[in-house]
Design a protein around this motif. Structure first.
Motif, PDB file in Angstrom:
ATOM      1  N   GLN A   1       4.283  -9.778  -7.236  1.00 37.70           N
ATOM      2  CA  GLN A   1       4.982  -9.752  -5.963  1.00 37.70           C
ATOM      3  C   GLN A   1       4.025  -9.555  -4.789  1.00 37.70           C
ATOM      4  O   GLN A   1       4.252 -10.065  -3.695  1.00 37.70           O
ATOM      5  N   THR A   2       2.946  -8.802  -5.024  1.00 40.11           N
ATOM      6  CA  THR A   2       1.968  -8.569  -3.957  1.00 40.11           C
ATOM      7  C   THR A   2       1.139  -9.816  -3.696  1.00 40.11           C
ATOM      8  O   THR A   2       0.865 -10.167  -2.534  1.00 40.11           O
ATOM      9  N   LEU A   3       0.739 -10.504  -4.750  1.00 41.41           N
ATOM     10  CA  LEU A   3      -0.127 -11.675  -4.591  1.00 41.41           C
ATOM     11  C   LEU A   3       0.636 -12.904  -4.104  1.00 41.41           C
ATOM     12  O   LEU A   3       0.060 -13.775  -3.441  1.00 41.41           O
ATOM     13  N   PHE A   4       1.936 -12.994  -4.417  1.00 38.06           N
ATOM     14  CA  PHE A   4       2.710 -14.198  -4.107  1.00 38.06           C
ATOM     15  C   PHE A   4       2.632 -14.598  -2.628  1.00 38.06           C
ATOM     16  O   PHE A   4       2.297 -15.744  -2.312  1.00 38.06           O
ATOM     17  N   PRO A   5       2.956 -13.705  -1.669  1.00 36.22           N
ATOM     18  CA  PRO A   5       2.898 -14.138  -0.260  1.00 36.22           C
ATOM     19  C   PRO A   5       1.485 -14.486   0.192  1.00 36.22           C
ATOM     20  O   PRO A   5       1.305 -15.353   1.064  1.00 36.22           O
ATOM     21  N   GLU A   6       0.468 -13.817  -0.383  1.00 36.57           N
ATOM     22  CA  GLU A   6      -0.901 -14.145  -0.005  1.00 36.57           C
ATOM     23  C   GLU A   6      -1.252 -15.557  -0.451  1.00 36.57           C
ATOM     24  O   GLU A   6      -1.911 -16.311   0.274  1.00 36.57           O
ATOM     25  N   LEU A   7      -0.807 -15.933  -1.644  1.00 32.94           N
ATOM     26  CA  LEU A   7      -1.045 -17.296  -2.114  1.00 32.94           C
ATOM     27  C   LEU A   7      -0.308 -18.313  -1.252  1.00 32.94           C
ATOM     28  O   LEU A   7      -0.823 -19.395  -0.963  1.00 32.94           O
ATOM     29  N   CYS A   8       0.922 -17.956  -0.837  1.00 32.94           N
ATOM     30  CA  CYS A   8       1.679 -18.857   0.035  1.00 32.94           C
ATOM     31  C   CYS A   8       0.957 -19.059   1.367  1.00 32.94           C
ATOM     32  O   CYS A   8       0.895 -20.179   1.894  1.00 32.94           O
ATOM     33  N   ALA A   9       0.422 -17.967   1.930  1.00 33.32           N
ATOM     34  CA  ALA A   9      -0.303 -18.078   3.193  1.00 33.32           C
ATOM     35  C   ALA A   9      -1.562 -18.921   3.033  1.00 33.32           C
ATOM     36  O   ALA A   9      -1.889 -19.750   3.886  1.00 33.32           O
TER      37      ALA A   9
ATOM     38  N   THR B   1      -7.762 -20.431  -2.728  1.00 37.77           N
ATOM     39  CA  THR B   1      -6.503 -20.298  -3.451  1.00 37.77           C
ATOM     40  C   THR B   1      -6.685 -20.465  -4.948  1.00 37.77           C
ATOM     41  O   THR B   1      -6.246 -19.627  -5.746  1.00 37.77           O
ATOM     42  N   ALA B   2      -7.318 -21.544  -5.373  1.00 37.94           N
ATOM     43  CA  ALA B   2      -7.469 -21.813  -6.801  1.00 37.94           C
ATOM     44  C   ALA B   2      -8.334 -20.754  -7.470  1.00 37.94           C
ATOM     45  O   ALA B   2      -8.053 -20.338  -8.610  1.00 37.94           O
ATOM     46  N   ARG B   3      -9.400 -20.302  -6.779  1.00 38.64           N
ATOM     47  CA  ARG B   3     -10.246 -19.264  -7.370  1.00 38.64           C
ATOM     48  C   ARG B   3      -9.464 -17.973  -7.581  1.00 38.64           C
ATOM     49  O   ARG B   3      -9.563 -17.339  -8.639  1.00 38.64           O
ATOM     50  N   LEU B   4      -8.701 -17.579  -6.565  1.00 36.38           N
ATOM     51  CA  LEU B   4      -7.894 -16.366  -6.674  1.00 36.38           C
ATOM     52  C   LEU B   4      -6.855 -16.501  -7.776  1.00 36.38           C
ATOM     53  O   LEU B   4      -6.637 -15.582  -8.568  1.00 36.38           O
ATOM     54  N   LEU B   5      -6.206 -17.665  -7.849  1.00 38.07           N
ATOM     55  CA  LEU B   5      -5.172 -17.895  -8.840  1.00 38.07           C
ATOM     56  C   LEU B   5      -5.751 -17.910 -10.251  1.00 38.07           C
ATOM     57  O   LEU B   5      -5.175 -17.348 -11.184  1.00 38.07           O
TER      58      LEU B   5
ATOM     59  N   GLN C   1       3.402 -18.070  -9.167  1.00 37.51           N
ATOM     60  CA  GLN C   1       2.148 -18.149  -8.421  1.00 37.51           C
ATOM     61  C   GLN C   1       1.607 -19.567  -8.264  1.00 37.51           C
ATOM     62  O   GLN C   1       0.759 -19.791  -7.406  1.00 37.51           O
ATOM     63  N   VAL C   2       2.078 -20.491  -9.090  1.00 43.09           N
ATOM     64  CA  VAL C   2       1.584 -21.868  -8.980  1.00 43.09           C
ATOM     65  C   VAL C   2       2.656 -22.793  -8.423  1.00 43.09           C
ATOM     66  O   VAL C   2       2.485 -23.433  -7.387  1.00 43.09           O
ATOM     67  N   LEU C   3       3.792 -22.882  -9.093  1.00 44.73           N
ATOM     68  CA  LEU C   3       4.797 -23.873  -8.728  1.00 44.73           C
ATOM     69  C   LEU C   3       5.559 -23.506  -7.454  1.00 44.73           C
ATOM     70  O   LEU C   3       5.732 -24.335  -6.564  1.00 44.73           O
ATOM     71  N   VAL C   4       6.039 -22.261  -7.367  1.00 44.65           N
ATOM     72  CA  VAL C   4       6.871 -21.883  -6.218  1.00 44.65           C
ATOM     73  C   VAL C   4       6.101 -21.928  -4.898  1.00 44.65           C
ATOM     74  O   VAL C   4       6.627 -22.435  -3.903  1.00 44.65           O
ATOM     75  N   PRO C   5       4.851 -21.435  -4.803  1.00 44.34           N
ATOM     76  CA  PRO C   5       4.142 -21.557  -3.530  1.00 44.34           C
ATOM     77  C   PRO C   5       3.967 -23.004  -3.070  1.00 44.34           C
ATOM     78  O   PRO C   5       3.861 -23.262  -1.869  1.00 44.34           O
ATOM     79  N   LEU C   6       3.947 -23.946  -4.004  1.00 43.71           N
ATOM     80  CA  LEU C   6       3.819 -25.356  -3.649  1.00 43.71           C
ATOM     81  C   LEU C   6       5.165 -26.030  -3.405  1.00 43.71           C
ATOM     82  O   LEU C   6       5.233 -27.223  -3.152  1.00 43.71           O
TER      83      LEU C   6
ATOM     84  N   ARG D   1       8.063 -16.544   0.929  1.00 42.93           N
ATOM     85  CA  ARG D   1       7.176 -17.700   1.079  1.00 42.93           C
ATOM     86  C   ARG D   1       7.184 -18.214   2.516  1.00 42.93           C
ATOM     87  O   ARG D   1       6.138 -18.497   3.108  1.00 42.93           O
ATOM     88  N   GLU D   2       8.383 -18.300   3.100  1.00 40.08           N
ATOM     89  CA  GLU D   2       8.485 -18.802   4.468  1.00 40.08           C
ATOM     90  C   GLU D   2       7.890 -17.811   5.467  1.00 40.08           C
ATOM     91  O   GLU D   2       7.242 -18.214   6.449  1.00 40.08           O
ATOM     92  N   ALA D   3       8.089 -16.505   5.220  1.00 45.12           N
ATOM     93  CA  ALA D   3       7.504 -15.497   6.118  1.00 45.12           C
ATOM     94  C   ALA D   3       5.980 -15.551   6.063  1.00 45.12           C
ATOM     95  O   ALA D   3       5.309 -15.384   7.095  1.00 45.12           O
ATOM     96  N   ALA D   4       5.425 -15.784   4.883  1.00 47.42           N
ATOM     97  CA  ALA D   4       3.970 -15.908   4.770  1.00 47.42           C
ATOM     98  C   ALA D   4       3.466 -17.124   5.535  1.00 47.42           C
ATOM     99  O   ALA D   4       2.417 -17.080   6.179  1.00 47.42           O
ATOM    100  N   ARG D   5       4.215 -18.213   5.488  1.00 52.47           N
ATOM    101  CA  ARG D   5       3.827 -19.424   6.221  1.00 52.47           C
ATOM    102  C   ARG D   5       3.892 -19.220   7.727  1.00 52.47           C
ATOM    103  O   ARG D   5       3.110 -19.815   8.481  1.00 52.47           O
TER     104      ARG D   5
END
Length: 384
Positions: free
Chosen positions: A218-226, A235-239, A299-304, A20-24
């Motif tokens: 795992q693939t989508l998680f960092p993209e959502l974080c970014a 973000t919401a549409r993709l999620l 995909q919802v709670l952790v990225p936030l 998550r931090e690397a994506a940010r």
């Protein structure tokens, strides 16, 4: 049992927290270098802790005193698995093909050495040696190469802080272990050994089915974080799209497995286990629930930054599952044991849904305003 437990400790909260931090920090070379040094330093602490704990527990672990070399190799194997730098490649969104190639190649190398060198049953510790060397050397080489390429340096202080800031994610990863192992322990007082063996085997079949969804998560998680970091309206549409797709896939997979349950049982367990078919069909209710919980949490709670809420829900469901195991096992026997993980995941689903409605009700609504991540959780950023 030893390698997965050691790998769980070595992972700590880094697979999600560091990714998550690397994506940010995408595009910030200096920040990524500091993050890399903090994570690798934190894992150095964890490796030393695993070695110390394994030495202290040597007299207590069954068969460890009779096979100390194999015990040490099992610990080394877990440490080797736990130093994987895959979180970095996922976070920056590049290099995953190279990582996957090395990962698959190391597994094939360990398998080839096993077939070539192990000719007698008493030589089984060699498998642990091959697995530890192939995985450990590959992951260590990749990590050192990344540190040189990005100019990262070890920092014990930064590593210690990184462990503290990802402790909640680690606690969340421990909760499912408690739920599964604790529930099986309680059920063991009410079911026969044969019934427990069926439950464990069928549970593995269902979770293997759900694990097919993990690469996509795992693939989508960092993209959502970014995207969250840029407050992108995509973000919401993709999620929402991914939530519907993953739930639909799990429902379809569960339906197909329900129809082919007799064949799956014969394939996985062999002939003579027909009594496991209704158990599998009951436990298949777990598949869509696990898929939903995986998306709602990761995909919802952790990225936030809401991992604290996710962890509390996971631990609450795991602890409630212990008396529930006694109730279901005593009242319904084998069927109750099959329904136990379904009930625990249903409780988790209700808790995660309540957290989303409470803290980020617009997470799945395109265009809705969401709170900034750092306004929710004091545990981020991972590095300073």
């Amino acid at each position: 049992l030893i390698p997965p437990l050691v790998a769980l400790v070595m992972d700590w909260g880094f697979p999600f927290g560091a990714a998550r931090e690397a994506a940010r920090l995408r595009g910030d070379r200096e920040g990524l270098a500091r993050l890399m040094g903090a994570v690798f330093s934190g894992r150095l602490f964890l490796a030393l802790a695993c070695v110390a704990a394994s030495l202290a527990l040597l007299p207590l672990v069954p068969h460890a005193r009779e096979h100390p070399a194999a015990y040490g190799l099992a610990v080394l194997m877990g440490i080797g698995r736990g130093i994987s730098p895959v979180w970095f490649f996922q976070g920056v969104g590049q290099g995953m093909r190279r990582m996957a190639a090395w990962d698959v190649g190391s597994s094939l190398g360990a398998l080839a050495l096993t077939f070539l060198c192990i000719r007698r049953p008493e030589a089984w510790p060699l498998y642990l040696l091959f697995a530890a060397l192939c995985k450990g050397l590959v992951y260590a080489g990749l990590s050192l190469g990344l540190m040189r390429a990005w100019g990262a340096r070890l920092s014990l202080a930064a590593g210690w802080r990184a462990l503290g800031r990802t402790r909640t994610l680690f606690a969340g990863s421990v909760a499912p272990v408690l739920s599964t192992s604790g529930g099986q322990l309680v059920l063991g007082y009410f079911l026969t050994a044969a019934d427990m063996g069926l439950l464990v085997a069928v549970n593995k079949i269902v979770r293997a089915l759900v694990s097919l969804l993990k690469p996509a998560v795992q693939t989508l998680f960092p993209e959502l974080c970014a995207l969250r970091g840029r407050r992108s309206p995509r973000t919401a549409r993709l999620l929402l799209l991914f939530t519907g797709a993953s739930t639909g896939c799990m429902l379809l997979a569960a339906a197909l497995a329900w129809l082919t349950a007799p064949w799956l049982i014969r394939l996985a367990l062999g002939a003579g286990y027909d009594e496991a078919v209704p158990v599998l069909r009951l436990m298949l209710l777990l598949a869509p629930l696990l898929g939903c919980d995986m998306v709602l949490g990761a995909q919802v709670l952790v990225p936030l930054g809401l991992e604290r809420a996710q962890t509390l829900v996971q631990w609450g469901a795991a602890l409630l599952g212990l008396p529930l195991a006694a109730l279901l096992g005593a009242r319904f026997g084998l069927a109750g044991g099959a329904l136990l993980p379904v009930a625990v995941e249903a409780l988790t689903f209700l808790g995660l849904t309540a957290c989303i409605l409470r803290f980020c009700p617009g997470a799945l609504i395109p265009g809705a305003r969401l709170p900034a991540r750092r306004d929710i959780s004091p545990e981020t950023p991972l590095q300073r």
